[in-house]
Design a protein around this motif. Structure first.
Motif, short mmCIF file in Angstrom:
data_model
loop_
_atom_site.label_atom_id
_atom_site.label_comp_id
_atom_site.label_asym_id
_atom_site.label_seq_id
_atom_site.Cartn_x
_atom_site.Cartn_y
_atom_site.Cartn_z
N ASP B 223 78.73 -56.86 -84.73
CA ASP B 223 78.26 -58.08 -84.10
C ASP B 223 79.17 -58.48 -82.93
O ASP B 223 80.38 -58.58 -83.08
CB ASP B 223 78.24 -59.18 -85.16
CG ASP B 223 77.57 -60.44 -84.68
OD1 ASP B 223 77.34 -60.54 -83.46
OD2 ASP B 223 77.30 -61.31 -85.51
N GLY B 224 78.56 -58.69 -81.77
CA GLY B 224 79.33 -59.05 -80.58
C GLY B 224 80.14 -60.32 -80.77
O GLY B 224 81.25 -60.45 -80.23
N ASP B 225 79.62 -61.27 -81.54
CA ASP B 225 80.35 -62.52 -81.77
C ASP B 225 81.64 -62.26 -82.55
O ASP B 225 82.66 -62.87 -82.30
CB ASP B 225 79.48 -63.51 -82.54
CG ASP B 225 78.40 -64.11 -81.64
OD1 ASP B 225 78.70 -64.31 -80.45
OD2 ASP B 225 77.29 -64.36 -82.12
N LEU B 226 81.55 -61.33 -83.50
CA LEU B 226 82.75 -61.02 -84.29
C LEU B 226 83.79 -60.32 -83.40
O LEU B 226 84.99 -60.54 -83.54
CB LEU B 226 82.40 -60.14 -85.49
CG LEU B 226 81.50 -60.78 -86.55
CD1 LEU B 226 81.37 -59.88 -87.77
CD2 LEU B 226 82.02 -62.14 -86.96
N ASN B 228 84.11 -60.94 -80.29
CA ASN B 228 84.69 -62.02 -79.50
C ASN B 228 85.74 -62.78 -80.31
O ASN B 228 86.77 -63.17 -79.76
CB ASN B 228 83.59 -62.98 -79.04
CG ASN B 228 82.87 -62.46 -77.82
OD1 ASN B 228 83.37 -61.55 -77.15
ND2 ASN B 228 81.71 -63.01 -77.51
N VAL B 229 85.47 -62.99 -81.58
CA VAL B 229 86.46 -63.65 -82.44
C VAL B 229 87.75 -62.84 -82.41
O VAL B 229 88.85 -63.38 -82.22
CB VAL B 229 85.95 -63.75 -83.90
CG1 VAL B 229 87.07 -64.19 -84.84
CG2 VAL B 229 84.79 -64.72 -84.00
N ARG B 231 88.74 -60.87 -80.10
CA ARG B 231 89.39 -60.95 -78.78
C ARG B 231 90.13 -62.27 -78.62
O ARG B 231 91.24 -62.32 -78.11
CB ARG B 231 88.34 -60.80 -77.68
CG ARG B 231 87.79 -59.38 -77.58
CD ARG B 231 86.70 -59.29 -76.53
NE ARG B 231 87.21 -59.54 -75.19
CZ ARG B 231 86.44 -59.85 -74.15
NH1 ARG B 231 85.13 -59.97 -74.31
NH2 ARG B 231 86.97 -60.04 -72.97
N VAL B 232 89.48 -63.38 -79.07
CA VAL B 232 90.13 -64.68 -78.96
C VAL B 232 91.41 -64.71 -79.79
O VAL B 232 92.42 -65.25 -79.36
CB VAL B 232 89.16 -65.80 -79.41
CG1 VAL B 232 89.91 -67.12 -79.58
CG2 VAL B 232 88.04 -65.97 -78.39
N LEU B 233 91.36 -64.08 -80.95
CA LEU B 233 92.56 -64.05 -81.81
C LEU B 233 93.57 -63.02 -81.34
O LEU B 233 94.66 -62.95 -81.86
CB LEU B 233 92.15 -63.72 -83.25
CG LEU B 233 91.46 -64.85 -84.01
CD1 LEU B 233 91.00 -64.36 -85.38
CD2 LEU B 233 92.41 -66.02 -84.19
N ILE B 244 87.63 -56.12 -89.05
CA ILE B 244 86.32 -56.41 -88.48
C ILE B 244 85.42 -55.18 -88.44
O ILE B 244 84.30 -55.21 -88.93
CB ILE B 244 86.48 -57.03 -87.07
CG1 ILE B 244 87.18 -58.37 -87.24
CG2 ILE B 244 85.13 -57.17 -86.38
CD1 ILE B 244 87.23 -59.25 -86.07
#
Lengths: 298, 333
Positions: B223-226, B228-229, B231-233, B244
């Motif tokens: 999932d792209g959102d995961l 992104n999570v 990447r943010v972390l 992940i």
């Protein structure tokens, strides 16, 4: 402190087979520390793109973003993101989801016990202490979003970025979440940039509402200061003439000055450039001049 | 545990034993047991009728009864062989004791038993070989799949080669593997026989691909959102993969592993037949060459054994998947 978060003249082009497509054009905004700013606009106007640039998930083609005088050019936990669809790892419990973030941010500065306290404190803050050890699939939509907020807050970010955080929730849950968020804001006074579709939500929560024009080449249309005293109460505000006037101003911007004609499903989330580009092409092919894309992934 | 291992057919029995609402359990039993049993009975009947119509140079095609008989005979042979073995060692022990009694300086020697391997021995050999080949393939395929899945460029680079190698039959690999093993694996006193290595490598080459492809696809479809999570972390590469990528890819990975194990088992039989390495495949081939009146029945016993073991291996993977998967509510079948 007047320009804590400085967005200066950001533009972004997405490549398409017909050449670059300009989604955002020369958008500038200065956000003070502790300010709550909402970005509002029709679907597809590039709100999420702005947020993704602030998060560092996308890079502006021109212009740049500075946080406390330092350029933003990659994602990082100082700009925590609350995603619309919670984005919790389904294989981790609420506690473990927050733990992943806390470990990453505080691994050199906190002991194990301190981390546990900090995780629990943040989960308590969003009233999730009773379900700390449940997995996301055991939680309701609102609870998942609470954990998502706890995860973001636990990073102790300089800026909290919220991408339509309550967009997927039912009206009652949304109201609860907004109240919770106001309560948290009162205590922590975070700098928040929130994207929303919801006029009431924007007026209720924000210090300032930034209204965006429709894309392509979207930019800031108007900025509205919300000087309503805090704490704000949704029930009493409903009859407040100041509140209704502000609300009316936002509505008038959205539905008179920036009226949309055609609606195309899905809005770019800014996750992948290609995706955005493809959708932008669709838009260009639509016969009508004023177009939009609305509705997000369910 | 019972639900995890998907042994739902056991549940009514357990509840019945506990005395929980017997009427309902019996109804449930008739649904889960009687209907499948009726299917099996119909199949046996069809088989018996059809078998009688087919005449070969080794007599009529064996019906269920002949096969049942030969199955029993094979087990008897196994038991007899084991008795023989124990007796052999017993005789040696007695003789050694006698000699030691006469001459205390005598160093007792134990000669290994060299009787023929029985049907059960062949099954065990096959299981060991397939496990070795499959584990080896998985150890290569999972990391390769992860690496390919994480990079679009690598995926594009590897994909044509994988697609090309995937449909190659084990029989095409076998001569090459045999020659290479003979050339490379040279040892006066080999710890494991050459034939075992050859079959194992052939199995590995054939069952590598489904796991590689499925793992890569599973990894690529995180999932792209995961992402992104992550990447943010600013998760490190290893943490990103561990927390992940791997958990999201597990369902796909196991789909690949199950296909791989199925292929491994099929390939093994063919490889054993051709490579003459001990195991069920060799048993079938030996029976075919033997050409006695029992041969066809014995081959049918092997066919059924192969089927049952294949089924059990698949169930085993399913159980494993249930244990490893984070999504306990997923309907695995």
């Amino acid at each position: 402190m007047s320009n804590y978060l400085d967005i200066s003249k950001i533009s972004i082009d997405f490549p398409t087979p017909e050449g670059p497509f300009r989604a955002l054009d020369q958008l500038s905004l200065r956000i003070r520390k502790g300010e709550f700013v909402s970005l509002i606009g029709h679907s597809g106007c590039g709100k999420s793109t702005v947020l993704n640039i602030l998060a560092g998930l996308l890079r502006a083609t021109e212009g740049g973003v500075a946080l406390e005088g330092k350029e933003v050019n990659e994602p990082g936990p100082d700009r925590a993101v609350v995603f619309q669809n919670h984005s919790l790892l389904p294989w981790l419990s609420a506690f473990e989801n927050v733990q992943l973030a806390v470990r990453q941010v505080f691994r050199d500065t906190m002991s194990k016990a301190e981390m546990r306290d900090w995780i629990e404190r943040n989960l308590r803050l969003v009233h999730m202490e009773h379900a700390m050890h449940k997995r996301p699939h055991e939680l309701s939509g609102g609870m998942k979003q609470r954990v998502g907020i706890a995860r973001a807050l636990a990073m102790r970010p300089k800026v909290l970025l919220m991408d339509e955080p309550f967009g997927a929730l039912d009206a009652l849950t949304r109201a609860h979440m907004q109240d919770s968020l106001m309560e948290i804001q009162r205590d922590l006074n975070n700098t928040v940039v929130m994207i929303t579709h919801d006029v009431d939500e924007a007026v209720l929560l924000s210090d300032r509402i930034v209204m965006m024009t429709n894309g392509p080449a979207a930019t800031i249309g108007e900025v509205l200061d919300i000087n309503l005293p805090r704490p704000r109460n949704r029930v009493t505000l409903a009859e407040d003439s100041g509140y209704n006037h502000l609300r009316q101003q936002v509505l008038s911007f959205l539905y008179e000055k920036q009226r949309k004609v055609v609606e195309i499903p899905r809005e770019p989330t800014g996750n992948t450039v290609e995706e955005n580009a493809n959708r932008n092409v669709e838009t260009n092919h639509t016969a009508t001049g004023l177009v939009s894309r609305s509705g997000r992934r369910a | 545990m019972i639900s995890i291992s998907q042994q739902t057919w056991l549940q009514p029995w357990i509840k019945l034993a506990r005395g929980e609402r017997p009427a309902q359990q019996l109804r449930s039993l008739s649904r889960t047991l009687v209907v499948p049993l009726a299917g099996i009975a119909a199949f046996l009947l069809l088989w018996a009728v059809a078998a009688g119509q087919i005449n070969t140079s080794l007599g009529a095609f064996p019906g269920p009864q002949d096969v049942w008989q030969q199955g029993g005979a094979l087990l008897d042979e196994h038991a007899a062989e084991r008795r023989e073995e124990t007796a052999f060692y017993e005789r040696q022990r007695e003789r050694n004791e006698q000699r030691q009694a006469q001459d205390p300086s005598y160093q007792p020697r134990l000669f290994p038993y060299t009787g023929s391997s029985t049907y059960i021995d062949q099954i065990l050999t096959s299981l060991v070989t397939v496990t070795a080949g499959f584990v080896l393939a998985s150890l290569l395929a999972i990391p390769l799949g992860i690496v390919i899945g994480l990079s679009n460029t690598l995926y594009r680079a590897f994909n044509p080669v994988i697609q090309l190698l995937k449909p190659v039959s084990p029989l095409a690999w076998l001569p090459l593997v045999t020659m290479v093993v003979s050339a490379v694996y040279v040892s006066q006193d080999p710890a494991v026989p050459k034939a075992f290595i050859t079959s194992m490598i052939t199995v590995m080459l054939c069952c590598l691909w489904p796991t590689v492809i499925n793992t890569a696809v599973g990894v690529a479809s995180v999932d792209g959102d995961l992402t992104n999570v992550s990447r943010v972390l600013r998760l490190g590469w290893l943490t990103h993969v561990r927390t992940i990528v791997l958990p999201s890819a597990i369902p796909m990975m196991f789909a690949g592993l199950r296909t791989s194990l199925g292929i491994a088992w099929m390939v093994l039989i063919a490889a054993e037949m051709l490579a003459q390495s001990p195991g069920l495949g060799k048993f079938v081939w030996d029976q075919f060459q033997n050409g006695s009146s029992d041969s066809l029945s014995r081959i049918m016993v092997a066919v059924i054994t192969i089927g049952v073991i294949g089924f059990l291996l698949d169930r085993l993977m399913l159980t494993l998947q249930g244990l490893v998967s984070w999504d306990k509510s997923a309907d695995l079948r």
